[in-house]
Design a protein around this motif. Sequence first.
Motif, PDB file in Angstrom:
ATOM      1  N   HIS A  76      49.095  12.678  56.754  1.00 24.20           N
ATOM      2  CA  HIS A  76      47.959  12.876  57.557  1.00 24.20           C
ATOM      3  C   HIS A  76      47.671  14.441  57.731  1.00 24.20           C
ATOM      4  N   SER A  77      48.748  15.315  57.985  1.00 27.11           N
ATOM      5  CA  SER A  77      48.736  16.647  58.341  1.00 27.11           C
ATOM      6  C   SER A  77      48.340  17.315  56.777  1.00 27.11           C
ATOM      7  N   CYS A 114      52.962  13.347  58.594  1.00 24.78           N
ATOM      8  CA  CYS A 114      52.770  14.500  57.663  1.00 24.78           C
ATOM      9  C   CYS A 114      52.068  14.416  56.397  1.00 24.78           C
ATOM     10  N   ARG A 164      41.401  23.025  53.559  1.00 22.37           N
ATOM     11  CA  ARG A 164      40.968  24.516  53.087  1.00 22.37           C
ATOM     12  C   ARG A 164      41.269  24.623  51.708  1.00 22.37           C
ATOM     13  N   VAL A 167      44.575  17.040  56.457  1.00 21.30           N
ATOM     14  CA  VAL A 167      43.748  17.631  57.587  1.00 21.30           C
ATOM     15  C   VAL A 167      43.914  19.230  57.643  1.00 21.30           C
ATOM     16  N   ASN A 168      45.115  19.504  57.290  1.00 22.28           N
ATOM     17  CA  ASN A 168      45.580  20.853  57.379  1.00 22.28           C
ATOM     18  C   ASN A 168      45.536  21.626  56.116  1.00 22.28           C
ATOM     19  N   TRP A 169      45.703  21.235  54.949  1.00 25.53           N
ATOM     20  CA  TRP A 169      45.881  21.664  53.778  1.00 25.53           C
ATOM     21  C   TRP A 169      44.735  21.441  52.763  1.00 25.53           C
ATOM     22  N   SER A 214      50.942  14.363  64.743  1.00 27.61           N
ATOM     23  CA  SER A 214      49.885  15.306  64.066  1.00 27.61           C
ATOM     24  C   SER A 214      48.313  14.581  64.420  1.00 27.61           C
ATOM     25  N   ASP A 267      41.842  14.066  67.337  1.00 27.07           N
ATOM     26  CA  ASP A 267      41.614  13.870  65.876  1.00 27.07           C
ATOM     27  C   ASP A 267      40.599  12.523  65.744  1.00 27.07           C
TER      28      ASP A 267
END
Length: 439
Positions: free
Chosen positions: A128-129, A126, A137, A132-134, A385, A390
């Motif tokens: 890592h998530s 999480c 952006r 990369v996800n938040w 994730s 990745d």
Amino acid sequence: MVKKKSYKQSTRLVHGPSHSAKWDFTHHVTPPLSSSTTYRLDSAKRGARGFQEFGHYVSDTGETPVYIYDRLDEPTRSILEGELADAEGGGACVTFASGMAAISAAMSSVLVPGDEVVAHPMVYGCTHSLFVNWYARQGILVKRVDLNDIPAVKQAITERTRILYFESPVNPTLELIDIAALRKVADEVNAKRPAARKLLVYIDNTFATPFGQRPLEHGADVVLHSLTKNLGGFGTELGGAVICPRVMLPSLLLYRKDFGGILASKSAWSILVYGLPTLAVRIKRQQYTAGKVAAWLEKHPAVKRVAYPGLKSFPQRALARRQLVNFDGDFTPGNMIYFELDESKVNAERFVDQIAAEAYSVTLAVSLGHTKTLIEMPSSMTHSSYAGGDACATKGATAGAIRLSIGLESPSDILGDLSDVFDALLARPKAKRKAATAR
Ligand SMILES: Cc1ncc(COP(=O)(O)O)c(C=O)c1O
């Protein structure tokens, strides 16, 4: 009565304070549980004073601070925070609703768009998530660099880099990161930086706990914890903590107030009353068993590789002996084991399925640092994730990998269950158990 600094840390975790800057409970043996969302203010002046004082470090003046509302500050949680700061040797502690809430708050309260983080490639799934996800952006660049490769770390740092981020031991591989080496790098960088833009060393110390490793002593700036794991210890509470220098306290408290991810006082109380006092004894027992299980796994023909800091084969043994040290100065390899199966002999998914179907003392479940032994497959579970090609999905989330968190069961029962599962999958007759004689 003031906490006795001359007592050993393990004793202090059992007794805790009988008085804190936040609450005098001299006549309680067990700290009281406060459960009040809001507080009587007596006068508008007192209310205004409470808001004015919020966010500052409360020193022990003998006067209880003004409490206003649970989301701002709360006595039981405050006592736990004092204990955690003390155990890590830090200036201050702010707790959160979960480990992820603590990690995201500790990072987001420092970072602004355009900032950069240099993070180790392998971290909890999480985390890592989050990167990369938040952060991608939000205009925050997270570069992934092997943090034991100091020349590569130096090369990755720019004037925008604010945080070096890692876990040690790493979840799930148990690789260690040399904290003192990163401190040196940060000091070199910071010699040319203003105070407000210092490069900070962040470590997630969830696996080792302050019992097994105090990263601030090695030069870390910020220590993070999932209290859900070893510190809570019983698998009943979700929580997180940031131990940080006092200068970071106002912005972390402000962040927690406004984003709202507070630790419930009832969870804080359980961790304070059950988790911390039993921490040393739980880890000692679990690590005794982990040493036996790791050695047994290493000899098994269907196991390709075992990583456990207590094994002679552990590649970073010298670093392990330097960093993984308990309150009494003893080597503390911990309760986590990582191993890879030889999938030409035993398939990892079939292995954990067989555990789920047949084992009593080993439970197929994520999480760790529980009274019960938990087993899981990082590649498809905690670290899923990383899937999907990745660039970071290198070592650690490999398909045949298994993570084992050792609990408080009898070592012979855990070994018996693991042995039965291997025998079933290898179509061998079950080995005879020595339950009556083994400890
Ligand atoms: C190393 C590490 N850090 C952080 C977390 C997140 O903690 P929580 O589940 O309390 O949010 C976990 C969870 O497994 C973890 O293993």
